[in-house]
Design an enzyme around this catalytic site. Structure first.
Site, mmCIF file in Angstrom:
data_model
loop_
_atom_site.group_PDB
_atom_site.id
_atom_site.type_symbol
_atom_site.label_atom_id
_atom_site.label_comp_id
_atom_site.label_asym_id
_atom_site.label_seq_id
_atom_site.Cartn_x
_atom_site.Cartn_y
_atom_site.Cartn_z
ATOM 1 N N GLY A 73 0.440 -4.036 5.464
ATOM 2 C CA GLY A 73 1.368 -5.114 5.130
ATOM 3 C C GLY A 73 2.787 -4.830 5.585
ATOM 4 N N SER A 74 3.228 -3.582 5.429
ATOM 5 C CA SER A 74 4.605 -3.246 5.820
ATOM 6 C C SER A 74 4.808 -3.471 7.310
ATOM 7 C CB SER A 74 4.909 -1.781 5.480
ATOM 8 O OG SER A 74 4.705 -1.540 4.110
ATOM 9 N N ASN A 154 5.395 -8.897 -6.214
ATOM 10 C CA ASN A 154 4.524 -7.783 -6.602
ATOM 11 C C ASN A 154 4.853 -7.189 -7.969
ATOM 12 O OD1 ASN A 154 6.705 -7.239 -4.639
ATOM 13 N ND2 ASN A 154 6.328 -5.103 -5.153
ATOM 14 N N GLN A 182 0.626 -9.931 -1.762
ATOM 15 C CA GLN A 182 0.090 -10.037 -3.129
ATOM 16 C C GLN A 182 -0.722 -11.312 -3.330
ATOM 17 O OE1 GLN A 182 0.053 -7.954 -5.724
ATOM 18 N NE2 GLN A 182 1.219 -6.388 -4.673
ATOM 19 N N SER A 202 -2.420 -7.607 3.639
ATOM 20 C CA SER A 202 -2.826 -6.204 3.663
ATOM 21 C C SER A 202 -4.178 -6.040 2.979
ATOM 22 C CB SER A 202 -1.766 -5.360 2.947
ATOM 23 O OG SER A 202 -2.183 -4.020 2.879
ATOM 24 N N GLY A 203 -5.091 -5.333 3.645
ATOM 25 C CA GLY A 203 -6.466 -5.203 3.154
ATOM 26 C C GLY A 203 -6.613 -4.598 1.770
ATOM 27 N N THR A 240 -5.287 2.148 20.043
ATOM 28 C CA THR A 240 -6.727 1.924 19.952
ATOM 29 C C THR A 240 -7.058 1.352 18.579
ATOM 30 O OG1 THR A 240 -7.102 3.740 21.467
ATOM 31 C CG2 THR A 240 -8.991 3.045 20.123
ATOM 32 N N CYS A 328 12.433 6.517 -13.107
ATOM 33 C CA CYS A 328 13.449 7.321 -12.444
ATOM 34 C C CYS A 328 12.782 8.277 -11.469
ATOM 35 C CB CYS A 328 14.260 8.085 -13.463
ATOM 36 S SG CYS A 328 15.028 6.972 -14.634
HETATM 37 C C1 LIG Z 1 1.894 -3.669 -1.040
HETATM 38 C C2 LIG Z 1 2.884 -4.649 -0.505
HETATM 39 C C3 LIG Z 1 3.394 -4.525 0.796
HETATM 40 C C4 LIG Z 1 3.065 -3.340 1.686
HETATM 41 O O1 LIG Z 1 1.738 -3.367 2.123
HETATM 42 P P1 LIG Z 1 1.124 -2.006 2.723
HETATM 43 O O2 LIG Z 1 -0.207 -2.394 3.239
HETATM 44 O O3 LIG Z 1 1.033 -1.049 1.584
HETATM 45 O O4 LIG Z 1 2.042 -1.551 3.803
HETATM 46 C C5 LIG Z 1 4.262 -5.493 1.256
HETATM 47 N N1 LIG Z 1 4.605 -6.536 0.489
HETATM 48 C C6 LIG Z 1 4.143 -6.697 -0.766
HETATM 49 C C7 LIG Z 1 4.538 -7.887 -1.550
HETATM 50 C C8 LIG Z 1 3.267 -5.762 -1.298
HETATM 51 O O5 LIG Z 1 2.816 -5.916 -2.541
#
Ligand SMILES: *Cc1c(COP(=O)(O)O)cnc(C)c1O
Length: 405
Positions: A73-74, A154, A182, A202-203, A240, A328
């Site tokens: 996702g990032s 999230n 999410q 994101s999977g 790849t 923290c």
């Molecule tokens: C978890 C999350 C991401 C990041 O996804 P990854 O696959 O862990 O890189 C980005 N945005 C939101 C809202 C998320 O909850």
């Protein structure tokens, strides 16, 4: 006998049996490079194509080649925002609009671009985490390249009005990207009906594997690549291919959407409603987020006169996995940017708890969560300097957080 209850499905989800089974042949038997012409390569390519079709179908995309697989996702968020403003389609427009409650994958991308000369507006949200549409209308202009607003948050689960945002963006010639990491598999999404131009997923947030995600990119949008190399994924995400990951993502999205989605949403929402009802009986507890337009599995709270970190550690001792926006241990002294953006006072924001349920949770899990959270909160309050005569008393301590400074 102590139970184990995993209630942190917004952090990640356990991979399902069906995903695991679907992936296995592509880790062992069909290990070929999808660019190779022989059979083990061709089979890998065929599986990749099928996975792409499944993702496209689940999102309501017009064509499978609008789906670009990424390493999560990032990476999808980075590619969407950076790739767009640096690419041809932006036509020199530089202004970026996002919100104060985005995931760091979006926020830090925007901050980095700001240093490179791209002006960024971070929209405010109201006390339930909904973005200010009037502010969006005020700040958007013919210099705005992209509006990037998450589909669902999230930390607090609030769902945004995606259609309304896309209409405002399009009226000014900007594209609309949504971080739907999410949301996918947890609410209905349709990129064409909702006017979404780019969408990140994101999977591992819907029972697929980690390290694989995708960016939906509407046909006709030209992005600048994030990674240069062999030209895979239309040159946007070279390297790849993670074939097994793609197959797993395809299986997971198929399992989580379509006809299965309503059944799952109904079940998980029922559990979550019961959980919220039980937790809200604890005195001096506040619900955070939008109680109506929220993800079906997200329940988030703040408890007065509590430290989130202590709460998580004691719940862990009771076999419960939850999370806090107040830790923290994450290296910062401040409560999360999301809790600050919804306007929670500092003292209160330190006692946050997020419990996120999934289809694998049971009604017994919920009973156990309610019982243990109440017990742990009462135990921590009994030791708290700001808990006096059964209620919070902030005058009792100069600074609840002083031991951290
Ligand atoms: C978890 C999350 C991401 C990041 O996804 P990854 O696959 O862990 O890189 C980005 N945005 C939101 C809202 C998320 O909850």
């Amino acid at each position: 006998m102590s139970r184990f209850v995993y209630a942190d499905n917004a952090a990640t989800t356990p991979m399902s049996e069906s995903v695991y089974k679907a992936m296995q042949p592509y880790l062992t038997e069909f290990y070929g490079n999808p660019s190779s012409l022989y059979r083990v390569g061709r089979e890998a390519r065929r599986a990749m194509t099928e996975a792409r079709m499944k993702v496209a179908k689940a999102l309501g995309a017009a064509e499978p080649n609008e789906i670009v697989f990424t390493g999560g996702g990032s990476q999808a968020d980075n590619l969407a925002i950076r790739g767009y403003v640096k690419g041809r389609s932006a036509k020199g427009r530089k202004h970026i609009i996002t919100s104060k409650i985005e995931h760091h994958a979006v926020l830090y991308t925007c901050e980095a671009l700001e240093k490179e000369g791209y002006p960024v507006t971070y929209l405010n949200v109201d006390s339930q985490g909904r973005i200010d549409l009037d502010q969006l209308k005020e700040v958007i202009s013919d210099q705005t390249a992209i509006v990037s607003i998450m589909a669902a948050n999230n930390e607090i689960g609030t769902i945004q009005d995606l259609k309304a945002i896309s209409e405002i963006a399009h009226a000014h010639g900007a594209v609309f990207h949504t971080d739907a990491v999410q949301a996918v598999g947890h609410m209905h999404l349709d990129v064409q009906a909702m006017g979404i131009d780019m969408l990140s997923l994101s999977g591992h947030k819907f029972r697929g594997p980690k390290g694989i995600g995708a960016l939906y990119v509407r046909r006709g949008i030209a992005l600048e690549p994030l990674v240069y190399g062999g030209g895979q994924e239309r040159g946007l995400a070279s390297g790849t291919e993670n074939v097994a990951g793609m197959v797993g993502l395809g299986q997971a999205i198929e399992d989580a959407t379509g006809e299965n989605l309503d059944r799952k949403m109904g079940y998980v929402k029922g559990l979550t409603d019961k959980l919220v009802e039980g937790i809200m009986k604890i005195p001096y507890t506040h619900y955070t987020g939008d109680p109506v337009n929220r993800l079906p599995g997200t329940a988030s709270f703040v408890f007065e006169a509590i430290e989130g970190e202590g709460l998580i550690l004691r719940l862990d001792n009771a076999g419960i996995c939850g999370s806090t926006g107040s830790a923290c241990s994450t290296g910062s002294l401040d409560p999360s940017h999301v809790l600050m953006a919804i306007g929670l006072p500092h003292e209160i924001a330190h006692g946050s708890l997020r419990l996120t349920l999934g289809e694998q949770n049971t009604p017994e899990d919920v009973d156990y969560l309610i019982e243990k959270v109440a017990e742990v909160v009462a135990g921590l309050r009994a030791m708290s300097p700001v808990w006096v005569d059964g209620k919070p008393d902030l005058s009792a301590a100069t600074d609840l957080h002083s031991h951290h400074h």
